[in-house]
Scaffold this motif. Structure first.
Motif, short mmCIF file in Angstrom:
data_model
loop_
_atom_site.label_atom_id
_atom_site.label_comp_id
_atom_site.label_asym_id
_atom_site.label_seq_id
_atom_site.Cartn_x
_atom_site.Cartn_y
_atom_site.Cartn_z
N ARG A 109 5.20 5.02 -34.22
CA ARG A 109 6.22 5.73 -34.59
C ARG A 109 7.21 5.13 -35.66
O ARG A 109 7.76 5.76 -36.48
CB ARG A 109 7.10 6.10 -33.30
N TRP A 110 7.37 3.73 -35.54
CA TRP A 110 8.32 3.24 -36.31
C TRP A 110 8.04 3.22 -37.87
O TRP A 110 8.89 3.60 -38.84
CB TRP A 110 8.43 1.70 -35.95
N PHE A 151 13.12 10.94 -32.87
CA PHE A 151 13.57 11.42 -31.75
C PHE A 151 12.50 10.80 -30.65
O PHE A 151 13.02 10.74 -29.56
CB PHE A 151 13.58 12.94 -31.69
N VAL A 152 11.35 11.02 -31.00
CA VAL A 152 10.18 10.48 -29.92
C VAL A 152 10.34 8.90 -29.73
O VAL A 152 10.46 8.74 -28.54
CB VAL A 152 8.88 10.89 -30.60
N LEU A 153 10.69 8.32 -30.75
CA LEU A 153 10.91 6.55 -30.59
C LEU A 153 12.11 6.43 -29.67
O LEU A 153 11.96 5.74 -28.81
CB LEU A 153 11.02 6.27 -32.07
N ILE A 204 14.42 5.55 -23.29
CA ILE A 204 15.58 5.66 -22.39
C ILE A 204 15.16 6.10 -21.09
O ILE A 204 14.24 7.02 -20.85
CB ILE A 204 16.21 6.96 -23.23
N PRO A 205 15.72 5.30 -20.09
CA PRO A 205 15.57 5.85 -18.68
C PRO A 205 15.81 7.13 -18.33
O PRO A 205 16.75 7.77 -18.94
CB PRO A 205 16.50 4.79 -17.79
N ALA A 206 15.04 7.77 -17.35
CA ALA A 206 15.05 9.19 -17.06
C ALA A 206 16.33 9.89 -16.67
O ALA A 206 16.64 10.80 -17.28
CB ALA A 206 14.04 9.34 -15.76
N LYS A 207 17.02 9.08 -15.99
CA LYS A 207 18.45 9.51 -15.55
C LYS A 207 19.28 9.54 -16.61
O LYS A 207 20.59 10.24 -16.27
CB LYS A 207 19.00 8.76 -14.36
N PHE A 247 16.87 -0.53 -39.82
CA PHE A 247 15.72 -0.29 -38.74
C PHE A 247 14.96 -1.53 -38.49
O PHE A 247 14.28 -1.38 -37.44
CB PHE A 247 14.68 0.62 -39.77
N LYS A 248 15.18 -2.58 -39.04
CA LYS A 248 14.53 -4.06 -38.57
C LYS A 248 15.17 -4.15 -36.93
O LYS A 248 14.55 -5.10 -36.35
CB LYS A 248 14.95 -5.03 -39.62
N PHE A 249 16.18 -3.57 -36.69
CA PHE A 249 16.56 -3.93 -35.39
C PHE A 249 16.20 -2.99 -34.31
O PHE A 249 16.26 -3.19 -32.93
CB PHE A 249 18.13 -3.79 -35.19
N ILE A 250 15.02 -2.09 -34.63
CA ILE A 250 14.58 -1.17 -33.57
C ILE A 250 13.17 -1.64 -33.67
O ILE A 250 12.50 -1.46 -34.61
CB ILE A 250 14.69 0.27 -34.17
N PRO A 251 12.60 -1.97 -32.34
CA PRO A 251 11.18 -2.19 -32.37
C PRO A 251 10.26 -1.06 -32.18
O PRO A 251 10.57 0.13 -32.12
CB PRO A 251 11.04 -3.13 -31.01
N GLU A 252 8.89 -1.21 -32.34
CA GLU A 252 7.89 -0.13 -32.24
C GLU A 252 7.98 0.16 -30.71
O GLU A 252 8.39 -0.52 -29.88
CB GLU A 252 6.48 -0.70 -32.65
N SER A 253 7.56 1.60 -30.45
CA SER A 253 7.47 2.11 -29.29
C SER A 253 6.69 1.36 -28.09
O SER A 253 5.44 1.05 -28.54
CB SER A 253 7.06 3.29 -29.26
N ALA A 254 7.14 0.78 -27.21
CA ALA A 254 6.13 0.11 -26.25
C ALA A 254 5.29 1.00 -25.64
O ALA A 254 3.96 0.62 -25.38
CB ALA A 254 6.77 -0.66 -25.00
N ARG A 255 5.44 2.27 -25.46
CA ARG A 255 4.52 3.24 -25.01
C ARG A 255 3.44 3.80 -26.04
O ARG A 255 2.15 3.67 -25.74
CB ARG A 255 5.09 4.70 -24.80
#
Length: 471
Positions: free
Chosen positions: A90-91, A135-137, A142-145, A196-204
């Motif tokens: 995603r990233w 948005f997907v990333l 984000i936790p479900a609740k 954007f360097k502060f945002i990692p690639e999606s673990a999922r």
């Protein structure tokens, strides 16, 4: 061997255990700010239309074609971006989309002709399609609740972008012209590229691609920032071999939900962008049935001698657009309440029914203040509906088909833009006929929402193939 070594956990377990913290605040601000750029590029179409119509003496269909070409670029690159994000991360797609859209947006300000303008804006639409993958990333961390609270709250950023471009139009266009407005509007994109360097690639994504070590490193980094820890044991999830295949959305497990959600996406896009572009058309061409029009709003687009090509926005028109943008956030508390109390399906139904009513109310004769109130409420409803559709889509699907789902929905929703092109031209001839399709589409969508088979309130994002049976 210790008992902890025998324990395993999934990415979903880790996300829920880590909980909400400093990382999510950073994620919310940076990824939310990407909506500022996206909104500015979309709303720019509404602000710049009167200016290019005047400069190149464009007919109605030529002005409408600008929007169509932008969304054509969005569709083509949305499909390609969804595939690339699903296969390679995603990233990469989000960051690349920012660079692409900023570059071609800047080039647009130097467009020497109408043909170059629509080509360059279509390239901007291509970049915005990549940005929308953010948005997907964001959702996957984000936790479900917290999703039903944070995702609607992100509307603040979209509203900010919409207001910024309108304010720029109000301050810059009358003095320096529309070209300088576009050049200044590129600034937020340039700033965000470096953040954007502060945002990692999606673990999922890393897990679905079989890169478990990278997923663990990302989760450990988040846990440290949140002053939390991972669950005991090892991260264990099977790699997904079906990534990148859209056919999985039409198998017997997914088909019903896919078809209904594609229509929901069509209507969400149709009603939202319809409310934006139709309000711009009504104000620019003075098509409103206003009981107390001032002198500026008595100049009509069509008259006996032909078309009036130059009707620039008055100060009151910019003001009306600004107030309508506030509608996108004013009812966010109501949106959050609907999501948490009544769930996603019922929220979609209520919002679509109300939008159908308000599209018809825009036709009534009223004062300029009355029109502003109606437009404010309409923008609130269609914006809230877009939020719910985004959230429901992210929650109803396994993470390994989310990008494929957004890939297809971006293609489906963009077809609405071709209807918008026709309706923009029709607006000059009959406001009622132009707005009726919006109302009918919303009404049918509200009825279709009853057939959605799943309520996702409080539901975790599923990953494992074994969960296919739940659909």
């Amino acid at each position: 061997m210790s008992p902890a070594a025998d324990q395993t956990f999934t990415v979903e377990d880790a996300v829920e255990t880590i909980g909400f913290g400093r990382f999510h605040i950073l994620l919310f601000v940076i990824m939310g700010s990407s909506n500022i750029v996206e909104a500015m590029e979309i709303m720019l179409l509404a602000v710049v239309s009167p200016e290019i119509r005047c400069e190149w003496r464009l007919d109605d269909w030529q002005v409408a074609l600008v929007s169509t070409m932008v969304f054509l670029g969005f569709m083509v690159c949305g499909v390609l971006g969804g595939y690339v994000a699903d296969r390679y991360g995603r990233w990469k797609v989000v960051c690349g989309g920012f660079i692409w859209s900023a570059y071609f947006s800047l080039l647009t300000s130097f467009a020497p002709s109408y043909g170059w303008f629509i080509f360059l804006r279509s390239m901007v639409g291509c970049g915005v399609a990549g940005v929308s993958q953010g948005f997907v990333l964001k959702t996957e961390f984000i936790p479900a609740k917290h999703r039903a609270f944070l995702l609607p709250l992100a509307t603040i950023f979209w509203m900010t972008g919409s207001m910024l471009i309108i304010i720029l139009g109000m301050l810059v266009v009358p003095t320096l012209g529309w070209r300088w407005m576009i050049r200044i509007s590129v600034t937020p994109s340039v700033v965000l590229i470096f953040l954007f360097k502060f945002i990692p690639e999606s673990a999922r994504y890393n897990v679905s691609a079989g890169n478990v070590d990278a997923a663990v490193q990302t989760l450990q980094q988040i846990a440290r920032m949140n002053r939390s820890s991972l669950p005991a044991g090892r991260l264990v999830e099977p790699a997904v071999t079906e990534r990148g295949s859209w056919r999985i959305l039409l198998n017997s497990s997914f088909r019903r939900t896919s078809i209904l959600l594609w229509y929901s996406w069509f209507v969400a896009s149709f009603s939202y962008y319809g409310s934006v572009l139709s309000s711009s058309e009504l104000l620019e061409k003075n098509l409103l049935c206003v009981t107390n029009p001032d002198r500026e709003h008595q100049v009509k687009h069509r008259h006996e001698d032909g078309l009036c090509y130059c009707i620039p926005f008055a100060f009151d028109d910019y003001q009306t657009l600004l107030i309508s943008c506030l509608g996108e956030i004013a009812l966010v508390p109501l949106n959050i309440g609907l999501l948490n109390v009544f769930g996603r399906k019922m929220s979609l139904t209520v919002l679509q029914l109300m939008a159908a009513i308000f599209f018809m109310l825009v036709n009534i004769c009223t004062t300029m203040f009355g029109f502003t109130v109606l437009l404010f409420l309409l923008r609130s409803l269609v914006s809230m509906n877009f939020n719910v559709v985004y959230i429901y889509t992210a929650e109803v699907r396994h993470c390994w088909v989310i990008d494929q789902y957004f890939l297809c929905t971006s293609g489906v929703s963009v077809y609405c833009k071709y209807f918008l092109c026709v309706l923009q031209v029709l607006m000059s001839r009959s406001v009622f006929l132009a707005l009726s399709p919006f109302s009918v589409a919303c009404l049918l969508c509200a009825l279709g929402n009853f057939l959605l088979p799943i309520e996702t309130r409080g539901r975790a994002l599923l990953v494992r193939n074994a969960s296919l049976s739940t659909f």
